[in-house]
Design an enzyme around this catalytic site. Structure first.
Site, short mmCIF file in Angstrom:
data_model
loop_
_atom_site.label_atom_id
_atom_site.label_comp_id
_atom_site.label_asym_id
_atom_site.label_seq_id
_atom_site.Cartn_x
_atom_site.Cartn_y
_atom_site.Cartn_z
N PHE A 175 0.67 -1.22 -0.07
CA PHE A 175 -0.07 0.06 -0.08
C PHE A 175 0.71 1.28 -0.03
O PHE A 175 0.29 2.32 -0.12
CB PHE A 175 -0.97 -0.04 1.32
CG PHE A 175 -1.80 -1.08 1.33
CD1 PHE A 175 -2.74 -1.45 0.17
CD2 PHE A 175 -2.00 -1.98 2.22
CE1 PHE A 175 -3.69 -2.55 0.16
CE2 PHE A 175 -2.85 -3.07 2.24
CZ PHE A 175 -3.76 -3.34 1.32
N ASP A 209 2.89 -8.04 12.57
CA ASP A 209 3.84 -8.17 11.51
C ASP A 209 5.34 -7.95 12.23
O ASP A 209 6.14 -7.21 11.53
CB ASP A 209 3.55 -7.11 10.59
CG ASP A 209 4.33 -7.49 9.09
OD1 ASP A 209 4.70 -8.53 8.97
OD2 ASP A 209 4.28 -6.64 8.31
#
Ligand SMILES: Nc1ncnc2c1ncn2[C@@H]1O[C@H](COP(=O)(O)OP(=O)(O)OP(=O)(O)O)[C@@H](O)[C@H]1O
Length: 501
Positions: free
Chosen positions: A150, A313
Site C-alpha cells: 500500500f 507483523d
C-alpha cells in the site's frame, strides 16, 4: 507525609485551631523569636504547648484533612447512608470488581480517557504548534527504502522555511541522494500512500491512526510520528492529492539489515554496549547482545499489548535500530487495536508467512466483526481474557530470537525450511531439535543451563487450553533468561563509561 508537617507557632497564635501547616524545617527557623519570647514567659509557653499538642493530636495523620478524601468519604456516606452493613459491603465489593474490570487488560478506563480526552487534546496542541499543517514545501524526498502493498517508503529531510527545497536534491551515483547541507539537518522517513490501489487509502488512514495512538500510549516503543499531509500540487516529487505519512528518521538500518551481515550480532556491539564487552569470551558476547535485543523487543511488545494493540507483523525488517542502540517497532499498517476492534476483520491474516503463528489469525475464525467502538471497548477485557490475542506477536518474537541465535536460520531458505519442518512436527520446538535435518548451532541458546532454549520453546508453540500455552510478553520478561540479565548490567556500565568519557 502529615507527620512531617507541624503547625507554626505564629499560625497558632493567630488561630490555634488553624489546619494550615508548613514544613517543620521552615517553622523552626521562622518562629525562633516567638519561641524565645515564650522562654521568658513559662506560663504562656505551657498554654501554647498544650495547644500545639492538642492540635497535633487532632491534625496529624487525619486523612480527612485532604479535601478529595473528605469529599470521597462524604459521597460514600451519602450514597450508602441508608444501607445496612451487609449492603455497604456488597456496594464496596461491586465497586472493587468494577474497578478491576475497567483496569484489566486492555484497559477500558484508560482507553476511554485516551479516546475522549487525550486524543482531542493532542489534536488541539498539534494544531496550535503547526504539526497538523505539514505540506510538500516542508520536505525534500531522497532515496526509496522499501515498498509494501500500500505504500512506498523514502528517506527525506525537513526543509527549513527559508530554504528552497529544489536546491537540496542532487544526483549522486545512480540514485537521487540527499545532499544535506548545513541548513537541512533533520532527516525523516516519508511513506507515500499508493494512489489507485484498492484498500491503500484506508490502510494509510489506519497507519496514521495507530501512530497517533501509539505516540500517546507507548511512544518509546515505536518510531516517532511527525504527522501527515496531502500534496496540494503536482511537482517533480509529489503528485497532487497523494497522502504522505512522516516519521523521524530513527536509524540507518533495521534488524534484518544487521542480521544479513556475517558479523552479526557483534556488529551491534558498539551501539548497544560501547566497548565494555572487550575481553569477554566471544560466545558470551554474542549471547549478551542477543539477549539485550530480545529484551528490548519483548519490552516494546509488552507496552503495545498493554494498550490493546497487536502488531501482527513483527519481523526483523520492522525493527529499526537507532543510533543509541534502541530497537523500535515500525510499520503498524497491519496492527489491530482489540480494545475497540480497530482494523480487525474476521479471517483476515496479514502477517508475513515466515513469522506467522500456526493459528494464522489473531482471534478465532468464528469471532464476528466488531460492534460499535464503545460496545467493543466494554467487552474487550472478556475478549482478551478468552483469546489472549497478544500471543500472536509472541510467536513471531520467538522466530526472531531463533534467527538471531542460530545463524543457519537467518537466510530466507533456512527460515523456510525451518517453517516446513516445525509445521510437520506440530510446532514442538523440542521435537524439531531432535529431528531436524539441518545442523543448527544451539550454543547460544544452551548457555546458562539452556535458559534461552527454554524461552524459545515457550514462544514457538501451538496455543493450548483457552488459547494460552504460549508465553506472554510480561511473563517472558519474568523468565529466567531475562532475570539477573548480565546484558542489562553491561548496558548500564557502558552508559556510565560513555558519560565519563
Ligand atoms: N522511522 C524510521 N527510521 C528509520 N528507518 C525507517 C523508519 N521507518 C521505516 N524505515 C525503513 O524503511 C523500511 C520500510 O518501512 P516500512 O516497513 O514501514 O514500509 P512498508 O512499505 O510497509 O514495507 P514492507 O511492507 O515491505 O514492510 C524499513 O524496513 C526501515 O528500514
Amino acid at each position: 507525609m502529615a507527620s512531617l508537617l507541624c503547625p507554626t507557632p505564629s499560625t497558632l497564635q493567630q488561630n490555634p485551631r488553624s489546619p494550615r501547616f508548613v514544613p517543620l524545617k521552615l517553622a523552626s527557623r521562622t518562629d525562633l523569636s516567638i519561641i524565645n519570647r515564650f522562654k521568658r514567659n513559662p506560663a504562656r509557653c505551657n498554654a501554647f504547648l498544650g495547644n500545639v499538642q492538642e492540635d497535633l493530636l487532632k491534625n496529624t495523620l487525619h486523612l480527612e484533612q485532604f479535601p478529595v478524601i473528605r469529599f470521597g468519604f462524604w459521597q460514600f456516606q451519602r450514597v450508602t447512608g441508608e444501607l445496612s452493613e451487609m449492603q455497604k459491603w456488597g456496594f464496596l465489593v461491586f465497586a472493587g470488581l468494577t474497578w478491576i474490570y475497567l483496569t484489566a487488560r486492555p484497559g477500558v478506563l484508560v482507553g476511554a480517557i485516551d479516546a475522549y480526552l487525550l486524543a482531542p487534546l493532542q489534536l488541539g496542541l498539534d494544531s496550535l504548534s503547526g504539526k497538523r499543517s505539514l505540506n510538500t514545501s516542508d520536505f525534500v524526498i531522497g532515496q526509496k527504502l522499501g515498498e509494501g502493498n500500500f505504500g512506498i517508503v523514502y528517506s527525506g529531510a525537513i526543509v527549513p522555511k527559508n530554504v528552497a527545497a529544489e536546491t537540496k536534491v542532487q544526483k549522486r551515483g545512480r540514485r537521487n541522494a540527499l545532499q544535506l547541507d548545513e541548513r537541512v539537518k533533520e532527516k525523516v522517513i516519508l511513506k507515500k500512500v499508493k494512489i489507485g490501489i484498492q484498500g491503500a487509502e484506508e490502510c494509510g488512514e489506519l497507519e496514521e491512526w495507530f501512530n497517533y495512538r501509539l505516540s500517546r500510549a507507548a511512544p518509546e516503543a515505536c518510531a516517532e510520528f511527525l504527522g501527515s499531509f496531502v500534496a496540494e500540487e503536482t511537482t517533480s516529487q509529489f503528485t497532487k492529492g497523494g497522502k504522505w505519512l512522516v516519521w523521524k528518521f530513527e536509524g540507518d538500518r533495521n534488524l534484518a539489515d544487521y542480521m544479513k551481515d556475517r558479523n552479526f550480532p557483534l556488529n551491534l556491539e558498539p551501539i548497544m554496549f560501547g566497548r565494555v564487552l572487550q575481553g569477554v569470551d566471544s560466545v558470551e558476547r554474542n549471547a549478551l547482545i542477543i539477549k539485550q535485543v530480545m529484551r528490548q523487543i519483548v519490552t516494546s511488545l509488552k507496552k503495545i499489548h498493554d494498550t490493546g494493540i497487536v502488531h501482527r507483523d513483527v519481523k526483523p525488517a520492522n525493527l529499526v535500530v537507532t543510533k543509541r542502540g534502541k530497537i523500535k517497532l515500525i510499520d503498524f499498517g497491519a496492527a489491530t487495536d482489540l480494545r475497540i476492534g480497530k482494523n480487525y476483520v474476521p479471517k483476515l491474516g496479514l502477517l508475513d508467512p515466515d513469522y506467522c503463528p500456526p493459528e494464522l489469525y489473531v482471534l478465532p475464525e468464528e469471532t464476528p466483526s466488531p460492534p460499535p467502538e464503545p460496545i467493543a471497548a466494554f467487552f474487550s477485557p472478556i475478549l482478551w481474557q478468552l483469546n489472549s490475542p497478544d500471543l500472536f506477536d509472541m510467536y513471531s518474537a520467538g522466530i526472531v530470537l531463533l534467527q538471531m541465535a542460530i545463524p543457519t536460520l537467518r537466510s530466507t531458505a533456512g527460515l523456510k525450511n525451518f517453517n516446513l519442518e516445525i509445521r510437520t512436527l506440530g510446532y514442538d520446538l523440542n521435537k524439531w531439535r531432535e529431528n531436524t535435518r539441518s545442523r543448527p548451532g544451539f550454543t547460544i541458546l544452551d548457555l546458562d543451563s539452556g535458559r534461552g532454549w527454554d524461552l524459545a520453546s515457550k514462544l514457538i508453540s501451538e496455543r493450548g487450553f483457552l488459547r494460552r500455552g504460549r508465553i506472554s510478553a510480561a511473563a517472558a520478561l519474568r523468565h529466567p533468561y531475562f532475570l539477573l540479565g548480565g546484558d542489562q548490567a553491561v548496558a548500564v556500565l557502558s552508559k556510565l563509561s560513555l558519560t565519563k568519557n
